[in-house]
Every structure is written in C-alpha cells, then in structure tokens.
Write a protein that holds these residues in place. Structure first.
Motif, short mmCIF file in Angstrom:
data_model
loop_
_atom_site.label_atom_id
_atom_site.label_comp_id
_atom_site.label_asym_id
_atom_site.label_seq_id
_atom_site.Cartn_x
_atom_site.Cartn_y
_atom_site.Cartn_z
N GLN A 123 0.83 -1.20 0.00
CA GLN A 123 0.00 0.00 0.00
C GLN A 123 0.87 1.26 0.00
O GLN A 123 0.53 2.25 -0.66
N PHE A 124 1.98 1.23 0.72
CA PHE A 124 2.90 2.37 0.73
C PHE A 124 3.43 2.64 -0.67
O PHE A 124 3.50 3.79 -1.12
N VAL A 125 3.81 1.57 -1.37
CA VAL A 125 4.30 1.72 -2.74
C VAL A 125 3.19 2.25 -3.65
O VAL A 125 3.41 3.16 -4.45
N ALA A 126 1.99 1.71 -3.50
CA ALA A 126 0.86 2.16 -4.33
C ALA A 126 0.54 3.63 -4.08
O ALA A 126 0.26 4.39 -5.01
N ASP A 127 0.58 4.03 -2.81
CA ASP A 127 0.31 5.44 -2.48
C ASP A 127 1.37 6.35 -3.09
O ASP A 127 1.08 7.46 -3.56
N GLY A 128 2.62 5.88 -3.10
CA GLY A 128 3.68 6.67 -3.72
C GLY A 128 3.48 6.86 -5.21
O GLY A 128 3.92 7.87 -5.78
N LEU A 129 2.80 5.91 -5.84
CA LEU A 129 2.50 6.00 -7.27
C LEU A 129 1.15 6.67 -7.52
O LEU A 129 0.71 6.75 -8.68
N GLU A 130 0.50 7.10 -6.44
CA GLU A 130 -0.79 7.82 -6.51
C GLU A 130 -1.85 6.99 -7.24
O GLU A 130 -2.58 7.48 -8.10
N LEU A 131 -1.96 5.71 -6.84
CA LEU A 131 -2.93 4.82 -7.48
C LEU A 131 -4.29 4.83 -6.79
O LEU A 131 -5.22 4.17 -7.25
N ASN A 132 -4.40 5.52 -5.67
CA ASN A 132 -5.67 5.62 -4.95
C ASN A 132 -6.20 4.24 -4.58
O ASN A 132 -7.40 3.99 -4.59
N ARG A 133 -5.25 3.31 -4.30
CA ARG A 133 -5.56 1.97 -3.84
C ARG A 133 -6.34 1.12 -4.85
O ARG A 133 -6.96 0.12 -4.49
N MET A 134 -6.33 1.53 -6.09
CA MET A 134 -6.92 0.71 -7.15
C MET A 134 -5.84 0.40 -8.19
O MET A 134 -5.15 1.30 -8.66
N LEU A 135 -5.70 -0.88 -8.50
CA LEU A 135 -4.69 -1.34 -9.44
C LEU A 135 -5.39 -2.03 -10.60
O LEU A 135 -6.31 -2.82 -10.39
N THR A 136 -4.97 -1.73 -11.81
CA THR A 136 -5.46 -2.45 -12.97
C THR A 136 -4.31 -3.19 -13.61
O THR A 136 -3.30 -2.59 -14.00
N TYR A 137 -4.44 -4.51 -13.68
CA TYR A 137 -3.39 -5.34 -14.26
C TYR A 137 -3.98 -6.22 -15.35
O TYR A 137 -4.84 -7.06 -15.08
N GLN A 138 -3.53 -6.00 -16.58
CA GLN A 138 -3.98 -6.77 -17.73
C GLN A 138 -5.51 -6.84 -17.80
O GLN A 138 -6.11 -7.88 -18.03
N GLY A 139 -6.13 -5.65 -17.60
CA GLY A 139 -7.58 -5.54 -17.70
C GLY A 139 -8.33 -5.93 -16.45
O GLY A 139 -9.56 -5.79 -16.41
N GLN A 140 -7.63 -6.41 -15.41
CA GLN A 140 -8.28 -6.84 -14.18
C GLN A 140 -8.13 -5.76 -13.10
O GLN A 140 -7.01 -5.39 -12.75
N ALA A 141 -9.24 -5.24 -12.60
CA ALA A 141 -9.22 -4.22 -11.56
C ALA A 141 -9.11 -4.88 -10.20
O ALA A 141 -9.89 -5.79 -9.86
N VAL A 142 -8.14 -4.43 -9.41
CA VAL A 142 -7.88 -5.01 -8.08
C VAL A 142 -7.94 -3.90 -7.04
O VAL A 142 -7.26 -2.88 -7.16
N ASP A 143 -8.76 -4.12 -6.01
CA ASP A 143 -8.91 -3.16 -4.93
C ASP A 143 -7.88 -3.48 -3.84
O ASP A 143 -7.91 -4.55 -3.24
N LEU A 144 -6.97 -2.55 -3.59
CA LEU A 144 -5.90 -2.77 -2.61
C LEU A 144 -6.28 -2.35 -1.19
O LEU A 144 -5.46 -2.42 -0.29
N THR A 145 -7.54 -1.95 -0.97
CA THR A 145 -7.95 -1.50 0.35
C THR A 145 -7.89 -2.65 1.35
O THR A 145 -8.42 -3.74 1.08
N PRO A 146 -7.25 -2.45 2.49
CA PRO A 146 -7.19 -3.52 3.50
C PRO A 146 -8.51 -3.66 4.24
O PRO A 146 -9.33 -2.74 4.21
N PRO A 147 -8.69 -4.80 4.94
CA PRO A 147 -7.80 -5.97 4.98
C PRO A 147 -7.97 -6.83 3.72
O PRO A 147 -9.05 -6.90 3.15
N TRP A 148 -6.88 -7.46 3.32
CA TRP A 148 -6.92 -8.32 2.14
C TRP A 148 -7.48 -9.69 2.48
O TRP A 148 -7.56 -10.08 3.65
N ASP A 149 -7.89 -10.42 1.45
CA ASP A 149 -8.50 -11.73 1.65
C ASP A 149 -7.46 -12.75 2.11
O ASP A 149 -6.27 -12.63 1.80
N ARG A 150 -7.94 -13.77 2.80
CA ARG A 150 -7.11 -14.87 3.26
C ARG A 150 -7.82 -16.18 2.98
O ARG A 150 -9.04 -16.29 3.16
N MET A 151 -7.04 -17.18 2.56
CA MET A 151 -7.60 -18.50 2.25
C MET A 151 -6.55 -19.55 2.53
O MET A 151 -5.38 -19.39 2.17
N THR A 152 -6.95 -20.65 3.20
CA THR A 152 -6.00 -21.72 3.44
C THR A 152 -5.78 -22.52 2.15
O THR A 152 -6.62 -22.51 1.25
#
Length: 306
Positions: A123-152
């Motif tokens: 999140q610190f890196v994303a904030d430095g890039l001024e991404l507003n906690r939203m990332l788009t990677y190869q057409g996929q929108a990803v919300d970086l707002t915590p807490p992130w998901d967890r799965m065993t």
C-alpha cells in the motif's frame, strides 16, 4: 538508427527505480536495518525444487535466507535486504534465472504479523504512485484496500482444485494443480494471502503447534500473480537438519546435485529467536504496477541480450 528494447521500456525502468526507493523508505521508516550478505556461498539451502547456480566450487545464493537468519541469531531484530538471487532453469514470462528480491525478518513475531506488514508495504508503494488503492493489471481491476483476503491451501484445493489437498499430495500432482487450476483464480479482485501449506511444503517453516499437518507459510497473490513467500521460521536445529536431509534425498532421487551441508547455519539456529521472514519478488511487483504482461518489460537486460 539502432532500435533498443531498453528505449521502449524507459518509463517502466523509471517506475521500477521509484518502487525500489519506496520499498527502502518503508523499511527505513519502520526501524529496519538494511544489511548486505554474500551472494556467493559454499552451501545453499537444499530445497528439492530449487537449483542453485554453481560458481566455482561454491554457489550463487537462491535467497539470502541462511545468512540473514544467522544475523537474527547474532541479535539483530529487524533486518531487510534488496538483492539479486539466482536459480537455474527459471525462465519464462514471469521468471528469470537472476531476479531481484526484497527479503526481511523480524524477531519475536510470526507469519500472521507479516501478512499485515506485507499489506502495509505494498500500500505504501501504491500510495507513492498515486494509485488511490486501485490497481489495474492486464484488464483486471484489483482493490488494494485492506484488509486483504485470506484463504488456506486446503480451502483453495477444495474450491478451485477439484480435490482435497491430501489427495493431490498422494497423487504427486500438488504443484500441477496449484499452478494450473488454483493460482490463476487467486487475488483477481482483491489481493489474497494463501496460507497454511502442507507440512511437506515448508522445508524451513515452523509447523503450526495446533495443527502440525500444516506449515506456517503464506504466499501473496494479486491478479493471479504470486508475489512473495513467507514463514514463521523454524528455529529447531535438530528438526531443520532432518528436513535438510530429506530434501537432499529427494534431490538425489531426482538426479540432482546434493549440496554441501550448511553447517554454520544449522549451528546458529541454536541461538536464533522466534522470528518470521518474507521474500518478495521486486520484478513481479514492478510488473503489476507497470501493467506489464511479461517480466522482460521491467528489467534492463534479459539473459538472451547478454
């Protein structure tokens, strides 16, 4: 005029430099000491699925893990390192035989703490890039707002793998199911920590005291891309030696080189405090933040260009 690939990726390399600077700033502000350990070592950790690059009679490290844990044993409590690591045979759209990692360790804490710290770092890196906690990677929108998901891992095999994790282990298809069926489904809309790996999949990780069938290990996935590998560290030198011997037997059975014993590391474990450590791939993190389809687009030189 000669066309250079490096010219076309200049903006990616500039962003890469900024990301590395922000990673360093994050750890400096968090009270970590930046350290350097040798790249060339006499004995790497004998993991059956990772092959070290030979350098004379020694090896280029696949990770700075063994030396960094020796620093923990010597009394260092919060350390990080940004370094190059080498692994034979790793080349593809997401792999290089020489990669850049940031690896960090904290004494007295466990892998659950590292999940929160990993969130904070990215999140610190994303904030430095001024991404507003939203990332788009190869057409996929990803919300970086915590807490992130967890799965065993057990849940992931049931949900995406079509079988129980124990069945996959017994059939010898754990890695295949993980790579082909499970990983592409992870972290597609929110980052996801995949945790509690089978005990046999954590050669340097502590087993969960409440469930010794699983190792206290996690990996982070964002948009289907694996970014890091973290453990609560095993600090029992006797158990670690037993595990290393098993990995050596597995290497020998697979026709791979059996490595020398990392005796100074095993001796240091006697003095190592409870701790947790994480290795995060900087190349892949830059891929995400540059929306780059392949790792080649975020490195100045590929092996084929040398």
């Amino acid at each position: 005029m000669t066309a250079f690939r490096q010219t076309a990726i200049r903006s990616n390399l500039m962003r890469r430099a900024r990301i590395i600077n922000d990673i360093r700033t994050f750890f400096n502000r968090s009270g970590f000491l930046e350290i350097e350990t040798p790249v060339r070592i006499p004995a790497p950790a004998p993991e059956a699925h990772i092959d070290a690059q030979e350098s004379g009679a020694w090896f280029l490290h696949t990770s700075p893990e063994l030396c960094m844990k020796r620093l923990l044993a010597a009394g260092y409590e919060k350390i990080f390192q940004i370094c190059r690591c080498c692994r034979q045979g790793e080349r593809g759209g997401r792999h290089l035989p020489e990669m850049t990692l940031v690896e960090w360790y904290v004494a007295g804490l466990d892998y659950l703490f590292l999940m929160h710290q990993c969130e904070a770092l990215i999140q610190f890196v994303a904030d430095g890039l001024e991404l507003n906690r939203m990332l788009t990677y190869q057409g996929q929108a990803v919300d970086l707002t915590p807490p992130w998901d967890r799965m065993t891992v057990a849940e992931a095999f049931q949900r995406f793998g079509g079988m129980a994790v124990q069945t996959a282990l017994e059939k010898g298809c754990f890695d295949e199911v993980m790579g082909l069926a499970i990983e592409p489904q992870l972290g597609l809309t929110r980052p996801l920590f995949l945790y509690d790996y089978p005990a046999s999949c954590g050669a340097l990780a502590r087993l969960n005291p409440d469930n010794p069938d699983v190792a206290e290990r996690f990996e982070l996935y964002i948009a289907g891309l694996e970014l890091c590998n973290a453990f609560t560290e095993l600090t029992d030198p006797v158990e670690q030696r037993i595990r290393f011997e098993k990995e050596q037997r597995d290497r020998k059975a697979a026709g791979k080189r059996v490595y020398p014993v990392a005796e100074p590391f095993l001796q240091a474990l006697t003095h190592m405090p409870p701790a947790a450590g994480n290795a995060l791939g900087i190349d892949r993190l830059v891929m995400l933040f540059c929306d780059a389809a392949t790792i080649d687009a975020v490195v100045a030189f590929t092996p084929e260009e040398l």
